[in-house]
Design a protein around this motif. Structure first.
Motif, short mmCIF file in Angstrom:
data_model
loop_
_atom_site.label_atom_id
_atom_site.label_comp_id
_atom_site.label_asym_id
_atom_site.label_seq_id
_atom_site.Cartn_x
_atom_site.Cartn_y
_atom_site.Cartn_z
N ASN A 180 0.91 -1.24 0.02
CA ASN A 180 0.04 -0.10 -0.03
C ASN A 180 1.03 1.29 0.06
OD1 ASN A 180 0.60 0.49 2.90
ND2 ASN A 180 -0.52 -1.27 3.22
N ALA A 181 0.10 2.43 -0.29
CA ALA A 181 0.95 3.67 -0.23
C ALA A 181 1.58 3.96 1.28
CB ALA A 181 -0.03 4.76 -0.58
N GLU A 182 1.22 3.53 2.28
CA GLU A 182 1.65 3.80 3.52
C GLU A 182 3.13 3.38 3.62
OE1 GLU A 182 -1.26 3.08 3.02
OE2 GLU A 182 -2.24 5.06 3.66
N VAL A 183 3.37 2.04 2.79
CA VAL A 183 4.82 1.49 2.97
C VAL A 183 5.76 2.36 2.30
CG1 VAL A 183 6.33 -0.52 2.56
CG2 VAL A 183 3.75 -0.74 3.27
N ALA A 184 5.36 2.92 1.24
CA ALA A 184 6.15 3.93 0.28
C ALA A 184 6.40 4.97 1.35
CB ALA A 184 5.41 4.25 -0.80
N GLN A 185 5.51 5.39 1.93
CA GLN A 185 5.52 6.72 2.94
C GLN A 185 6.63 6.48 3.93
OE1 GLN A 185 1.90 8.05 4.61
NE2 GLN A 185 2.89 9.63 6.08
#
Length: 230
Positions: free
Chosen positions: A78-83
């Motif tokens: 998900n995008a949270e991992v990238a963040q």
């Protein structure tokens, strides 16, 4: 409950602390999916070793895998991992020998790049600053809020703010830029803005790189819409 949380936290910290896994996670920041072989080359390890690392990252819900024909492609869960991965790079400045990046050339990754699915680097920060300065965005409780003027501004770019707010992810939040040490726009709104800028040929991706190039058209549009001088 607390003990269970601490166990999961230390488990994830351990996964991110491994050199090979951290390199593979960093490579995935360009938003594309990669095979185990491609990630093994990035991390300079064997394909078998890469597969073992990737299996652990999937089990921890940090990555997901998609099958297409004979190949298996890995990307962030998900995008949270990238963040989290991008934000970790901001800690580099705490090292004693760290030196602030000098003014980069216009084709340098510190000047303009993608951070997973949104715009980063000097240009990303300039765009975010201009959105705030022009009253298009406001920051409140560490999140960005689109103003009435801002909603019209995004509509002119065919970006539907209301639809983006319904997505099951962060709508708009500050993401600490590792090269600028300031924030750029992330979340669904940041992703949509990057997509629009690419579609309208304001910026172009460089092949096999996270770097992007601002076009002549992009310079004109950024000046006209946000009063940004490049």
């Amino acid at each position: 409950m607390i003990e269970k949380f601490e166990y999961k936290f230390t488990q994830i910290a351990s996964l991110l602390g491994d050199k090979s896994r951290s390199v593979m996670l960093w490579c995935l920041l360009d938003g594309r999916a990669y095979t185990a072989m491609e990630l093994s080359i990035c991390a300079d390890i064997s394909a078998q070793s890469a597969s073992n690392h990737l299996k652990k990252l999937i089990e921890a819900n940090l990555l997901q895998v998609e099958k297409q024909g004979r190949h298996r492609y890995y990307r962030y869960a998900n995008a949270e991992v990238a963040q989290v991965i991008e934000s970790m790079a901001g800690l580099v400045s705490l090292e004693d020998k760290y030196e602030r990046t000098k003014k980069p050339k216009h084709n340098d990754i510190t000047y303009a790049r993608t951070c997973y699915d949104h715009l980063a680097g000097e240009i990303g920060v300039k765009v975010t600053d201009a959105l705030l300065k022009n009253g298009i965005l406001e920051i409140e409780a560490k999140i960005y809020r689109v103003t009435r003027i801002g909603k019209k501004w995004f509509q002119d770019l065919s970006i539907d703010v209301d639809s983006l707010q319904l997505q099951k992810r962060s709508f708009a939040h500050p993401c600490l830029d590792w090269s600028e040490r300031r924030h750029h726009l992330a979340g669904a709104l940041g992703s949509s803005l990057l997509t629009t800028m690419l579609h309208n040929d304001w910026i172009r991706r460089k092949k096999d790189s996270r770097e992007v190039v601002v076009t002549a058209k992009g310079e004109i549009e950024l000046k006209a819409r946000l009063n940004i001088e490049l």
